[in-house]
Write a protein that holds these residues in place. Structure first.
Motif, short mmCIF file in Angstrom:
data_model
loop_
_atom_site.label_atom_id
_atom_site.label_comp_id
_atom_site.label_asym_id
_atom_site.label_seq_id
_atom_site.Cartn_x
_atom_site.Cartn_y
_atom_site.Cartn_z
N UNK A 155 0.82 -1.21 0.00
CA UNK A 155 0.00 0.00 0.00
C UNK A 155 0.86 1.26 0.00
N UNK A 156 1.97 1.19 0.69
CA UNK A 156 2.91 2.31 0.75
C UNK A 156 4.32 1.75 0.78
N UNK A 157 5.26 2.47 0.15
CA UNK A 157 6.66 2.03 0.14
C UNK A 157 7.52 2.83 1.11
N UNK A 158 6.87 3.68 1.88
CA UNK A 158 7.61 4.56 2.79
C UNK A 158 8.39 3.76 3.84
N UNK A 159 7.78 2.69 4.33
CA UNK A 159 8.42 1.89 5.37
C UNK A 159 8.77 0.49 4.86
N UNK A 160 9.21 0.43 3.61
CA UNK A 160 9.64 -0.83 2.99
C UNK A 160 11.10 -0.71 2.62
N UNK A 161 11.87 -1.77 2.85
CA UNK A 161 13.26 -1.82 2.41
C UNK A 161 13.51 -3.18 1.75
N UNK A 162 14.21 -3.15 0.63
CA UNK A 162 14.56 -4.38 -0.09
C UNK A 162 16.04 -4.64 0.11
N UNK A 163 16.37 -5.82 0.63
CA UNK A 163 17.76 -6.23 0.84
C UNK A 163 18.07 -7.33 -0.16
N UNK A 164 19.13 -7.16 -0.94
CA UNK A 164 19.46 -8.14 -1.98
C UNK A 164 20.85 -8.71 -1.72
N UNK A 165 20.90 -10.04 -1.61
CA UNK A 165 22.17 -10.75 -1.41
C UNK A 165 22.32 -11.75 -2.55
N UNK A 166 22.81 -11.27 -3.71
CA UNK A 166 22.91 -12.09 -4.91
C UNK A 166 24.15 -11.77 -5.75
N UNK A 167 25.24 -11.39 -5.08
CA UNK A 167 26.46 -11.10 -5.82
C UNK A 167 26.27 -9.95 -6.80
N UNK A 168 26.88 -10.03 -7.98
CA UNK A 168 26.77 -8.94 -8.97
C UNK A 168 25.34 -8.69 -9.44
N UNK A 169 24.48 -9.71 -9.40
CA UNK A 169 23.07 -9.51 -9.75
C UNK A 169 22.43 -8.51 -8.79
N UNK A 170 22.88 -8.51 -7.54
CA UNK A 170 22.36 -7.56 -6.56
C UNK A 170 22.73 -6.13 -6.93
N UNK A 171 23.92 -5.93 -7.46
CA UNK A 171 24.35 -4.59 -7.89
C UNK A 171 23.40 -4.05 -8.94
N UNK A 172 23.07 -4.89 -9.93
CA UNK A 172 22.18 -4.49 -11.02
C UNK A 172 20.77 -4.21 -10.50
N UNK A 173 20.24 -5.10 -9.67
CA UNK A 173 18.86 -4.96 -9.20
C UNK A 173 18.71 -3.82 -8.20
N UNK A 174 19.71 -3.60 -7.38
CA UNK A 174 19.66 -2.47 -6.43
C UNK A 174 19.57 -1.16 -7.19
N UNK A 175 20.29 -1.08 -8.29
CA UNK A 175 20.24 0.12 -9.13
C UNK A 175 18.87 0.26 -9.80
N UNK A 176 18.34 -0.84 -10.33
CA UNK A 176 17.09 -0.78 -11.08
C UNK A 176 15.89 -0.41 -10.20
N UNK A 177 15.85 -0.92 -8.97
CA UNK A 177 14.70 -0.68 -8.11
C UNK A 177 14.94 0.40 -7.07
N UNK A 178 16.16 0.90 -7.01
CA UNK A 178 16.53 1.82 -5.93
C UNK A 178 15.87 3.16 -5.95
N UNK A 179 15.33 3.57 -7.08
CA UNK A 179 14.61 4.85 -7.12
C UNK A 179 13.13 4.68 -6.78
N UNK A 180 12.65 3.45 -6.79
CA UNK A 180 11.25 3.18 -6.48
C UNK A 180 11.08 2.95 -4.98
N UNK A 181 12.00 2.17 -4.41
CA UNK A 181 11.95 1.81 -3.00
C UNK A 181 13.38 1.69 -2.50
N UNK A 182 13.61 1.96 -1.23
CA UNK A 182 14.97 1.83 -0.71
C UNK A 182 15.45 0.40 -0.89
N UNK A 183 16.50 0.26 -1.68
CA UNK A 183 17.01 -1.06 -2.06
C UNK A 183 18.50 -1.10 -1.79
N UNK A 184 18.95 -2.11 -1.06
CA UNK A 184 20.35 -2.17 -0.64
C UNK A 184 20.95 -3.51 -1.01
#
Length: 312
Positions: free
Chosen positions: A230-259
């Motif tokens: 319903x809201x992304x204000x209190x949502x955080x995405x944590x990605x632990x997938x090696x170099x794939x995490x670098x790509x996905x953190x960049x792609x989704x990082x402007x939509x929701x806090x992604x680390x």
């Protein structure tokens, strides 16, 4: 032959020999880092900025550099032209987005590191200085976060500082709904208290090795999760997938806090087991250990209930 090479690379005797061989790079390293225009913020300050500014973070380390500049895989992630392009795009486009890129502080300074970490970076930086310059030219920023904030337990000398950073990292997801995108066997926060302060935890499980082959499916499942909130204000995405995490953190990082959270759970597990060094864990996949792909899958019912997508 491949298994033998991995054993020779990762066993303690080889590491001990390499530690002293690499020490010869100290002076060239000191001379080179003086010429770098890049400033890497300390790990503690990096974490504080992630919290206070709700930053999304795409981390680059030696593995991502190997894929982007050396055109070679890194053991658990094979090389592909598409992945190389994606990593280079993250570098180039980082000037235009709110997603913050991060480099290991060892690219500029090793004063607070343990000796074995120091010598690794002395050697790596000197031998890969042209790649670092290419990164610097692509990113165009003079100040970036420290990618090694996820590795402080085995790398830093000061245990009080390590403890402070760990407690700060936990505050990134304090009282938040957390989506963990992880490789099979990562089992982030299972059997420890890392996620005890999270409001809710969901998980997308991807392959532990060559996760980038499934990147489109992973993207789809992350979008599905985001769209369900319903809201992304209190949502955080944590990605632990090696170099794939670098790509996905960049792609989704402007939509929701992604680390791109890297090996942080592994590091925390070492500490839980009483060690500031890497040790073999029976309950985790660990690509940096001999036989690290051998682990006991979690039968934890809470963990099973948190899985919203399983990608094989």
């Amino acid at each position: 032959m491949k298994k033998l090479l991995i054993f020779l690379k990762k066993n303690t005797i080889t590491q001990f020999i390499l530690m002293f061989v690499r020490s010869i790079y100290f002076l060239p390293y000191k001379l080179y880092v003086r010429k770098l225009g890049l400033k890497i913020i300390s790990p503690e300050e990096s974490v504080q900025m992630i919290i206070s500014e709700k930053l999304s973070v795409a981390r680059f380390g030696d593995g991502e550099f190997n894929l982007a500049f050396q055109h070679r895989g890194i053991g658990f992630q094979e090389y592909s032209k598409e992945l190389e392009k994606q990593l280079l795009d993250v570098m180039r486009d980082s000037k235009k987005t709110a997603v913050t890129v991060a480099l290991p502080h060892g690219y500029c300074d090793t004063s607070e590191d343990r000796f074995k970490t120091k010598v690794f970076w002395w050697s790596y930086v000197v031998r890969n200085k042209h790649n670092i310059i290419s990164f610097e030219n692509s990113v165009g920023k003079k100040e970036v976060l420290d990618a090694s904030f996820t590795r402080v337990i085995t790398e830093l000398k000061n245990k009080n500082k390590i403890n402070r950073i760990i407690e700060k990292i936990k505050m990134i997801w304090n009282a938040k709904s957390v989506l963990i995108v992880e490789g099979s066997g990562t089992q982030f926060g299972i059997g420890n208290d890392l996620l005890a302060n999270a409001a809710h935890v969901s998980r997308i499980i991807a392959p532990a090795e060559d996760a980038y082959k499934k990147v489109n499916q992973i993207r789809k499942e992350i979008r599905n999760f985001i769209n369900s909130q319903q809201s992304l204000e209190d949502v955080v995405v944590l990605i632990a997938l090696g170099p794939t995490a670098t790509v996905l953190a960049y792609e989704f990082g402007e939509i929701v806090q992604t680390i791109d959270i890297g090996h942080f759970d592994l590091q925390y597990e070492y500490l839980v087991n009483g060690s500031y060094d890497r040790i073999k864990l029976n309950n985790r996949y660990d690509n940096e250990m001999i036989n690290g792909a051998s682990f006991l899958p979690s039968q934890n019912k809470k963990y099973q209930s948190e899985i919203i997508a399983l990608i094989n």
